[in-house]
Design a protein around this motif. Structure first.
Motif, PDB file in Angstrom:
ATOM      1  N   ARG A   1       0.945  -1.343   0.017  1.00 30.50           N
ATOM      2  CA  ARG A   1       0.019   0.082  -0.019  1.00 30.50           C
ATOM      3  C   ARG A   1       0.812   1.203  -0.043  1.00 30.50           C
ATOM      4  N   PHE A   2       1.654   1.353   1.022  1.00 29.32           N
ATOM      5  CA  PHE A   2       2.903   2.552   0.954  1.00 29.32           C
ATOM      6  C   PHE A   2       3.626   2.545  -0.380  1.00 29.32           C
ATOM      7  N   ARG A   3       3.968   1.364  -0.892  1.00 29.01           N
ATOM      8  CA  ARG A   3       4.802   1.425  -2.329  1.00 29.01           C
ATOM      9  C   ARG A   3       3.708   2.329  -3.203  1.00 29.01           C
ATOM     10  N   LEU A   4       2.309   1.877  -3.573  1.00 34.52           N
ATOM     11  CA  LEU A   4       1.486   2.144  -4.574  1.00 34.52           C
ATOM     12  C   LEU A   4       1.177   3.712  -4.226  1.00 34.52           C
ATOM     13  N   ALA A   5       0.971   3.845  -3.005  1.00 32.23           N
ATOM     14  CA  ALA A   5       0.500   5.461  -2.470  1.00 32.23           C
ATOM     15  C   ALA A   5       1.562   6.510  -2.891  1.00 32.23           C
TER      16      ALA A   5
ATOM     17  N   ASP B   1      -5.595  -1.221  -2.731  1.00 33.31           N
ATOM     18  CA  ASP B   1      -7.001  -1.536  -2.254  1.00 33.31           C
ATOM     19  C   ASP B   1      -7.541  -0.624  -1.302  1.00 33.31           C
ATOM     20  N   ARG B   2      -6.701   0.122  -0.464  1.00 39.48           N
ATOM     21  CA  ARG B   2      -7.293   1.155   0.378  1.00 39.48           C
ATOM     22  C   ARG B   2      -5.950   1.927   0.919  1.00 39.48           C
ATOM     23  N   ILE B   3      -6.150   3.192   1.325  1.00 36.32           N
ATOM     24  CA  ILE B   3      -5.016   3.872   1.837  1.00 36.32           C
ATOM     25  C   ILE B   3      -4.284   3.389   2.766  1.00 36.32           C
ATOM     26  N   PRO B   4      -2.969   3.510   2.927  1.00 36.51           N
ATOM     27  CA  PRO B   4      -2.238   2.923   3.983  1.00 36.51           C
ATOM     28  C   PRO B   4      -2.469   3.823   5.214  1.00 36.51           C
ATOM     29  N   HIS B   5      -2.111   3.600   6.428  1.00 32.95           N
ATOM     30  CA  HIS B   5      -2.066   4.167   7.709  1.00 32.95           C
ATOM     31  C   HIS B   5      -0.973   3.805   8.544  1.00 32.95           C
TER      32      HIS B   5
ATOM     33  N   LEU C   1      -0.527  -0.768  12.573  1.00 32.34           N
ATOM     34  CA  LEU C   1       0.199   0.421  11.845  1.00 32.34           C
ATOM     35  C   LEU C   1       1.331  -0.238  10.816  1.00 32.34           C
ATOM     36  N   GLN C   2       1.441   0.581   9.700  1.00 32.58           N
ATOM     37  CA  GLN C   2       1.872  -0.155   8.641  1.00 32.58           C
ATOM     38  C   GLN C   2       3.122   0.349   8.081  1.00 32.58           C
ATOM     39  N   GLU C   3       3.888   1.171   8.983  1.00 36.01           N
ATOM     40  CA  GLU C   3       5.004   1.664   8.747  1.00 36.01           C
ATOM     41  C   GLU C   3       6.064   1.324   9.937  1.00 36.01           C
ATOM     42  N   GLN C   4       7.293   1.235   9.464  1.00 35.58           N
ATOM     43  CA  GLN C   4       8.277   1.186  10.699  1.00 35.58           C
ATOM     44  C   GLN C   4       9.629   1.768  10.010  1.00 35.58           C
ATOM     45  N   ARG C   5      10.195   2.744  11.088  1.00 32.00           N
ATOM     46  CA  ARG C   5      11.550   3.386  10.871  1.00 32.00           C
ATOM     47  C   ARG C   5      12.630   2.809  11.767  1.00 32.00           C
ATOM     48  N   VAL C   6      13.846   2.807  10.937  1.00 35.32           N
ATOM     49  CA  VAL C   6      15.147   2.335  11.576  1.00 35.32           C
ATOM     50  C   VAL C   6      16.244   3.052  11.068  1.00 35.32           C
TER      51      VAL C   6
ATOM     52  N   ARG D   1       5.335  -4.643   6.752  1.00 29.56           N
ATOM     53  CA  ARG D   1       5.443  -2.975   6.766  1.00 29.56           C
ATOM     54  C   ARG D   1       6.314  -2.351   6.195  1.00 29.56           C
ATOM     55  N   ALA D   2       5.945  -1.147   5.776  1.00 32.21           N
ATOM     56  CA  ALA D   2       6.866  -0.498   4.891  1.00 32.21           C
ATOM     57  C   ALA D   2       7.824   0.048   5.950  1.00 32.21           C
ATOM     58  N   THR D   3       9.154  -0.313   5.498  1.00 40.07           N
ATOM     59  CA  THR D   3      10.219  -0.274   6.420  1.00 40.07           C
ATOM     60  C   THR D   3      11.195   0.751   6.006  1.00 40.07           C
ATOM     61  N   HIS D   4      11.343   2.153   6.583  1.00 40.09           N
ATOM     62  CA  HIS D   4      12.025   3.127   6.088  1.00 40.09           C
ATOM     63  C   HIS D   4      12.940   3.273   6.934  1.00 40.09           C
TER      64      HIS D   4
END
Length: 351
Positions: free
Chosen positions: A6-10, A17-21, A50-55, A139-142
């Motif tokens: 979802r993050f990649r597409l947004a 399919d739906r907005i990430p959050h 929650l669909q994102e993680q930061r490291v 998870r989208a990992t940033h």
């Protein structure tokens, strides 16, 4: 479809399919929610999906840390940037910065060589494994770090940096480029060790409640080159970069886009950031994350009205990520935050 997808597409202005959050509750809000039934043994990212993680790697000056004073309401510490700051014990608040080791060009030049150097020790043990574990869980990992003006004021203070930008621009550029250098070298080291990032999330608070802390011309001259260097580095790895900048940065947005950022967050409503207006002007060029007034979450009907007015506009054609306009304060009940996510995703479903 998982959060990574979802993050990649947004971020590429396509419709999932739906907005990430994702979001960032205050710790005092979390403590309240525990009393309201939030399970203590379940990580927030799992409970709220929650669909994102930061490291990130170490971008600090690596100066000695110490606790200077402990009181009932606060602790005063000297951090790894040499900043003396007061941390509040029972309140969620930004630290109060009291003093800095670096207050001049001479202080900067006198720092130990290790403080300004990159070496492999800046990538701590287990970081790469953490990145890949979160990614494997969908998870989208940033890659995460503070950058530019924001990171410099943690090292020298806001007054010193603003004066340097006006009177000593060569030193200001050196400070700003240092922040970019640490990010580029740290991220490359992690990638070389096998970290599979989905993008980067960098923080540079450049706004007040009335507008930017400096002019667009000063941004372009001094700050943008460091931003552009980081964006170009990640673009070279096929990775989008999200910029977090608090306050009202509307006047800087054209130059933020030109620097190469893929997304802007958190779009503080109370500072005057305009989610629908940004969508209208930058659709297909800049993804947007946030822009939903967290003050409305104290009342479910106000919250629903806020989301109903903004999400359908922001999500059209992709390019939107559900998030409050900064973070979730501790006057928001657990049930209201759950309703915020539930209703936001209901509105944010495509097709």
């Amino acid at each position: 479809m998982n959060g990574r997808e979802r993050f990649r597409l947004a971020l590429s202005h396509r419709e999932p399919d739906r907005i990430p959050h994702t979001d960032a509750p205050w710790q005092t809000a979390v403590e309240r929610w525990y009393e309201e039934g939030l399970p203590r043994d379940v990580p927030l990212r799992d409970y709220f999906d929650l669909q994102e993680q930061r490291v990130g790697s170490d971008v600090w000056l690596r100066l000695p840390e110490e606790t200077v004073e402990e009181a009932e309401r606060y602790t005063i510490v000297r951090d790894r940037n040499g900043a003396l700051k007061r941390l509040w014990t029972h309140d969620t608040s930004v630290p109060e910065y009291l003093d800095f080791v670096v207050r001049s060009r001479a202080d900067w030049d006198a720092l130990p060589a290790r403080s300004r150097a990159f070496d492999a020790e800046r990538v701590g043990p287990g970081l790469v494994e953490t990145v890949n574990a979160h990614r494997a869980n969908g998870r989208a990992t940033h890659y995460f770090a503070h950058i530019g003006f924001n990171q410099v004021i943690y090292m020298v203070g806001m007054e010193t940096m603003l004066l340097a930008m006006a009177r000593e621009p060569a030193w200001a550029r050196e400070l700003l480029d240092f922040t970019a250098e640490m990010i580029v070298r740290g991220a490359q080291e992690m990638i070389d060790r096998g970290a599979l990032f989905d993008g980067a999330f960098v923080a540079d608070d450049m706004g007040t409640s009335r507008g930017p802390l400096f002019s667009p011309a000063m941004y372009r001259d001094l700050v943008q080159p460091a931003h552009a260097r980081v964006c170009a580095f990640f673009a070279g790895h096929g990775l989008p970069v999200i910029l977090h900048s608090c306050g009202n940065v509307m006047a800087l947005v054209p130059d933020i886009v030109d620097a190469g950022f893929a997304c802007l967050q958190p779009l503080e409503v109370k500072a005057g950031m305009d989610l629908p207006g940004l969508k209208e002007r930058y659709a297909g060029r800049l993804a947007l994350m946030g822009g939903l007034d967290a003050r409305t979450l104290v009342d479910v009907e106000l919250m629903r009205a806020e989301l109903s007015a903004k999400i359908p506009v922001a999500m059209a054609g992709g390019g939107y990520i559900l998030h409050s306009d900064h973070s979730i304060p501790d006057n928001v009940p657990l049930a209201n935050f759950e309703a915020f996510i539930r209703y936001g995703l209901e509105l944010g479903t495509y097709g």
